[in-house]
Design a protein around this motif. Structure first.
Motif, PDB file in Angstrom:
ATOM      1  N   ASP A 136      -0.701   0.213   6.742  1.00 48.51           N
ATOM      2  CA  ASP A 136      -0.839   1.859   7.584  1.00 48.51           C
ATOM      3  C   ASP A 136      -1.224   2.326   6.139  1.00 48.51           C
ATOM      4  O   ASP A 136      -1.943   2.895   4.912  1.00 48.51           O
ATOM      5  CB  ASP A 136       0.106   2.431   7.543  1.00 48.51           C
ATOM      6  CG  ASP A 136       0.100   1.629   9.350  1.00 48.51           C
ATOM      7  OD1 ASP A 136      -0.867   1.211   9.664  1.00 48.51           O
ATOM      8  OD2 ASP A 136       1.470   2.120   9.503  1.00 48.51           O
ATOM      9  N   ALA A 137      -0.800   1.865   4.705  1.00 47.97           N
ATOM     10  CA  ALA A 137      -0.929   2.680   3.643  1.00 47.97           C
ATOM     11  C   ALA A 137      -1.833   1.445   3.066  1.00 47.97           C
ATOM     12  O   ALA A 137      -2.201   2.157   2.191  1.00 47.97           O
ATOM     13  CB  ALA A 137       0.567   2.319   2.233  1.00 47.97           C
ATOM     14  N   ASP A 167      -4.358   1.531   4.648  1.00 47.57           N
ATOM     15  CA  ASP A 167      -5.820   1.786   5.307  1.00 47.57           C
ATOM     16  C   ASP A 167      -5.702   3.355   4.156  1.00 47.57           C
ATOM     17  O   ASP A 167      -7.561   4.238   3.225  1.00 47.57           O
ATOM     18  CB  ASP A 167      -5.483   2.851   6.453  1.00 47.57           C
ATOM     19  CG  ASP A 167      -5.984   1.249   7.149  1.00 47.57           C
ATOM     20  OD1 ASP A 167      -6.103  -0.092   6.628  1.00 47.57           O
ATOM     21  OD2 ASP A 167      -5.315   1.544   7.899  1.00 47.57           O
ATOM     22  N   ARG A 168      -4.797   3.119   3.516  1.00 46.93           N
ATOM     23  CA  ARG A 168      -4.740   4.962   2.562  1.00 46.93           C
ATOM     24  C   ARG A 168      -5.091   4.818   0.826  1.00 46.93           C
ATOM     25  O   ARG A 168      -5.133   5.738   0.099  1.00 46.93           O
ATOM     26  CB  ARG A 168      -3.576   6.345   2.110  1.00 46.93           C
ATOM     27  CG  ARG A 168      -2.944   5.775   3.709  1.00 46.93           C
ATOM     28  CD  ARG A 168      -1.900   7.141   3.527  1.00 46.93           C
ATOM     29  NE  ARG A 168      -0.740   6.893   3.051  1.00 46.93           N
ATOM     30  CZ  ARG A 168       0.476   5.957   3.661  1.00 46.93           C
ATOM     31  NH1 ARG A 168       0.130   5.876   4.679  1.00 46.93           N
ATOM     32  NH2 ARG A 168       1.030   5.485   3.020  1.00 46.93           N
ATOM     33  N   GLY A 169      -5.553   3.925   0.569  1.00 51.95           N
ATOM     34  CA  GLY A 169      -5.536   2.976  -0.691  1.00 51.95           C
ATOM     35  C   GLY A 169      -4.219   2.314  -1.388  1.00 51.95           C
ATOM     36  O   GLY A 169      -4.550   1.852  -2.779  1.00 51.95           O
ATOM     37  N   GLU A 170      -3.584   2.980  -0.601  1.00 50.56           N
ATOM     38  CA  GLU A 170      -2.012   2.148  -1.722  1.00 50.56           C
ATOM     39  C   GLU A 170      -0.999   0.745  -1.213  1.00 50.56           C
ATOM     40  O   GLU A 170      -1.407  -0.157  -0.040  1.00 50.56           O
ATOM     41  CB  GLU A 170      -0.560   3.049  -1.257  1.00 50.56           C
ATOM     42  CG  GLU A 170      -1.305   4.874  -1.604  1.00 50.56           C
ATOM     43  CD  GLU A 170      -0.457   5.486  -1.559  1.00 50.56           C
ATOM     44  OE1 GLU A 170       0.426   5.768  -2.055  1.00 50.56           O
ATOM     45  OE2 GLU A 170      -0.320   6.043  -0.001  1.00 50.56           O
TER      46      GLU A 170
END
Length: 929
Positions: free
Chosen positions: A435-436, A438-441
């Motif tokens: 999930d992170a 997908d946020r670029g993390e």
């Protein structure tokens, strides 16, 4: 401490934390490389000792490093201050050279070498004189750190180091280590490295000592399971001269200083005979690779640029390697051709692989190296995971081929490697927070570790507290949370609120809120309660990151165990990438390519309607194909004559390019291609030809000379000098021709293709003609190689009559219509009937007065011998030449036996009368000239 004595090819850079500086002559070098100008250079100090200096940003520093190392092939030293004061001494912190980029990978990242077309290769060479044969024994070692490869070879070589040049072309080193000295061996080696654009570094003789080498290899080499852990078990270690070179390379690269190198390297022998031999002259003449520093990869400039449709960096590197190392094993060549044929016949398969699958795969070789050096991070692991996750659909795509060759050589090995990497894939899915991502993390899943989970819960709690403060502030100010007032977070300020400038009046004078700053983006402010949340959040986040680093370190340690498997997968995918690239290049060509047939027989070499693959893709070009045909018993050499710019050089280059492509396992731009398994392709072609503009060396000479004649006044310095002169090495164009031709004569064999153009132009007409004649005759009758020999010495067209069944004449067709030269670019049998150099001079706009005077001089000097021979049959020419020779022998005998000049002339006149009475067309035509 900085030592001020250094060669100009070493550039020193000073790291000043926020920027970099370069000084003295290095400042000029840097300015030209980065800014293409010296206007940025400034002065420092007091007259008369003011010093040039240049300031570089981090971005410009990286540009400079790459250009110096990868293009200029210079060495770089980076200095840092030892203390914090202005008067601190400077300490050498990093250094790098074209073949040793390890230290600078820490400065510029691991991709410095891997992003280049060739993984940097370091070569070391040493010599030994055989006490028995007095011959020269050469020991070569190559170190490719990016691939963890040691490759060595030991062989006897001639005084031109022909074999060493072949190996240098195949291995493509960027730097060569040699023992200090200036003997004949070093001089010959220096010339080889200059021709191949390799930087030479001189070391002490002690650096080539093999003392302790076996112990070093025991630490660096990877041994097989159940194999004795002793480097002496490798047969290569018995080659003492090569081992001394390897010892020098290991010391120079300081491989033992990095424990991640231990147990990684593979030791092998360079198998130069397994590849088609190409020397530097052939590589350049056939435009196999782009020129050093040319990153455009223009399809019309080189075979590499034409074929480079690769989607991966590892594919690009392998393509360059395949072009430097065309195969000689017919089975391996046909394996590549089988796969390319499948890809050409199945456009859907080809497009899916090229447009979808391969373009999504990262540089696995570089990522695997980062893993082994413990420099990788979670993002690198995720990139590897993405590539592995792509494999099932890629394998499904390959299954559409329904080809046994595709299955056994590509699909099956990739499938096995996918199975070996299954647990790596599971580990990433278990540990990485998708999930992170997908946020670029790139974070570890909190649920993976209990301590992480607790800290994550604390961070979530603090995040909720901050959002609670946001709602309280919104209610207090009468604003809508998340719309008029927002909660934000950054490393400098932690949590804070932000409102637009229009809403600034709502907090003006309110002591509950502390304004951080006001900018175009709005007003940022905070409260004491939010400050307390921030303080606890920062501490908790630091603890979380420390704990996460421990987990990441464990993940990297586990992932390192998969590096060998990843190297193998990288090789398989790069192989697929290059084969797809070959197919895409062939399918998008203006005219169809054909599958070449490589035979063991040396009886024939046939190309029907062959084209030059680079020239035919130029815009506005309508290419005229030609045939090349050799058959033993009828022809092994073509003497090629005809007008300048008539297509002779292009014809020869198209033949050489076809041979290289066929042996590389690529389709060929021709209607039919039947080639023998060649051992070498050698070339000596026009040094200044501009094929892209259709300009021959002679045409360029005429254009330059015409420009000089049109501006005779000394308003500028104008010159028309040898295009290929190497003044720095004291070598003229003619000398270079002779060196290249000498290498060809020594190496040419019946299974060689030799291309020679315009030989002997740098000396007197008769001497040049004599040299060209002797070389052509030797190649045809002694070397018996396949040869295209282009010349403007029409005397050489007599060779076919002297060697029937071995040499034939061919010429580039041209006509003069209404005093205008028409070039037909068609190669047809027979010699050219006349020279058209003056017509080319007219095309170059040489002054009319010069043209007329040249025509008058030509009429005075021309013997018409060529036209005489062209007008009679070959047999009559041969008989007539025998009569003339007999006449000359009798004249010489008269001169030696009769003392009186008067009596001698009487006897010679009698012989002349007898000669005139001979019933020979050749003699009659010659005597009438």
């Amino acid at each position: 401490m900085v030592s001020f004595q250094k060669p100009p090819s070493t550039v020193r850079i000073f790291d000043r934390n926020d920027y970099y500086s370069v000084h003295g002559i290095d400042a000029t070098t840097a300015a030209r490389e980065v800014f293409s100008s010296i206007s940025n250079i400034k002065k420092m100090g007091i007259e008369p000792e003011r010093l040039d200096y240049l300031v570089l940003s981090k971005g410009n520093f990286e540009i400079l490093i790459r250009k110096l190392l990868l293009v200029k092939r210079y060495r770089v030293e980076i200095y840092v201050p030892e203390g914090s004061s202005k008067n601190s001494e400077w300490r050498l912190e990093y250094k790098g050279s074209p073949g040793n980029l390890t230290q600078l990978e820490e400065v510029l990242g691991e991709g410095l070498g891997a992003s280049n077309e060739n993984a940097p290769c370091l070569m070391a060479v040493s010599f030994k004189t055989d006490a028995v044969t007095k011959g020269r024994l050469v020991g070569v070692a190559c170190v490719t750190a990016a691939d963890y490869q040691f490759a060595i070879s030991e062989f006897a070589d001639d005084d031109l180091l022909t074999e060493l040049e072949t190996i240098t072309v195949q291995m493509a080193p960027t730097e060569c280590l040699v023992i200090q000295g200036d003997n004949d061996d070093q001089k010959a080696l220096k010339k080889v490295m200059e021709r191949t654009n390799v930087t030479v570094t001189k070391l002490k003789k002690s650096d080539f000592s093999t003392e302790g080498l076996i112990q070093d290899l025991n630490r660096l080499l990877k041994f097989k399971e159940n194999q004795q852990q002793d480097a002496n078990v490798f047969p290569e270690t018995g080659k003492q001269v090569a081992m001394s070179s390897l010892a020098a390379a290991i010391r120079y690269t300081t491989l033992l200083n990095d424990s991640s190198n231990f147990g990684r390297f593979h030791l092998s022998t360079i198998q130069s005979d397994g590849f088609l031999h190409l020397d530097a002259a052939a590589l350049s003449a056939l435009n196999v690779l782009p020129e050093l520093g040319d990153t455009s990869h223009c399809p019309s400039r080189s075979l590499f640029g034409l074929l480079d449709r690769c989607r991966t960096q590892q594919g690009k590197r392998l393509l360059a390697q395949w072009l430097r190392q065309p195969l000689r094993d017919i089975n391996l060549i046909n394996e590549r051709l089988d796969i390319i044929e499948v890809l050409l016949n199945n456009s859907q398969l080809r497009l899916q692989l090229h447009e979808d699958h391969l373009r999504r795969i990262s540089d696995l070789q570089a990522l695997a190296r980062r893993l082994t050096r413990k420099k990788a991070n979670l993002q690198d692991c995720y990139k590897i995971y993405q590539a592995i996750d792509r494999l099932p659909s890629l394998l499904q795509c390959l299954g559409q081929a329904e080809s046994a060759t595709v299955h056994s050589s590509l699909a099956e090995p990739i499938s096995e490697l996918h199975g070996d990497l299954d647990k790596f894939q599971q580990m990433i899915e278990t540990t990485v927070d998708m999930d992170a991502v997908d946020r670029g993390e790139f974070l570890v899943k909190p649920s993976f570790d209990e301590q992480l989970q607790n800290l994550r819960e604390q961070l979530d709690r603090l995040q909720s507290m901050a959002e609670k403060e946001l709602r309280a502030a919104a209610d207090n100010l009468g604003l809508e949370a998340g719309k008029n007032i927002k909660l934000e977070n950054n490393p400098q300020n932690g949590f804070y609120f932000r409102i637009t400038i229009k809403e600034e009046q709502t907090i003006r004078g309110n002591k509950k809120y502390t304004i951080i700053d006001t900018a175009k983006g709005g007003v940022r402010f905070k409260t004491n309660a939010l400050d307390c949340v921030t303080e606890e959040y920062v501490q908790t986040k630091e603890a979380y990151e420390k704990e996460q680093d421990k987990v990441v370190s464990e993940i990297i340690n586990i992932a390192t165990g998969y590096s060998e498997c990843l190297f193998s997968l990288s090789h398989m995918l790069s192989r697929l990438d290059v084969l797809v690239s070959f197919a895409v290049a062939a399918s998008t060509a203006p005219y169809p390519y054909c599958r070449p047939v490589i035979t063991e027989s040396l009886e024939e070499f046939i190309l029907k309607d062959v084209r030059h693959p680079c020239l035919e893709v130029q815009e506005g070009v309508s290419y005229i194909p030609n045939d090349v045909e050799f058959k033993r018993g009828s022809c092994v050499m073509h003497i090629v004559t005809g007008a300048n710019m008539g297509g002779k050089s292009t014809w020869m280059r198209s033949c050489g390019a076809a041979a290289v492509l066929a042996h590389a396992g690529c389709a060929v731009p021709a209607r039919l291609a039947v080639l023998p398994r060649l051992r070498a392709v050698r070339a000596r072609l026009g040094a200044a030809d501009r094929e892209q503009q259709g300009q021959s060396t002679f045409m360029l000479e005429m254009l330059e000379t015409a420009a000089i004649l049109r501006r005779p006044r000394l308003r500028a310095v104008r010159a028309r000098l040898g295009a290929a002169d190497r003044e720095q090495q004291g070598q003229t164009t003619f000398m270079l021709e002779m060196l290249e031709t000498a290498a060809i004569l020594r190496a040419a064999t019946p299974d060689s293709l030799v291309l020679i153009d315009e030989l002997g132009r740098g000396t007197s007409t008769y001497e040049g003609c004599g040299i060209a004649w002797a070389i052509a005759e030797k190649l045809a009758t002694e070397s018996k190689c396949f040869c295209l020999f282009a010349t403007h010495y029409h005397e050489l067209t007599r060779l076919p009559s002297l060697h029937p069944g071995v040499i034939v004449n061919s010429h580039a067709e041209a006509s003069v219509v209404n005093d205008q030269l028409v070039l037909l670019h068609k190669i047809v049998p027979g010699p050219a009937t006349h020279s058209l150099g003056l017509h080319v001079a007219k095309l170059a706009d040489l002054p009319e007065s010069i043209i007329k005077y040249a025509e008058e001089k030509q009429a005075q000097l021309e013997t018409n011998l060529f036209e005489v021979e062209a007008s009679v049959e070959a047999q009559e020419t041969t008989e007539g030449q025998k009569i003339i020779l007999d006449f000359l022998r009798k004249c010489k005998l008269i001169q030696e036996t009769i003392e009186s000049d008067e009596n001698m002339m009487i006897e010679i006149n009698k012989l002349k009368q007898e000669l005139l009475q001979q019933n020979s067309k050749y003699v009659q035509s010659l005597m009438s000239c």
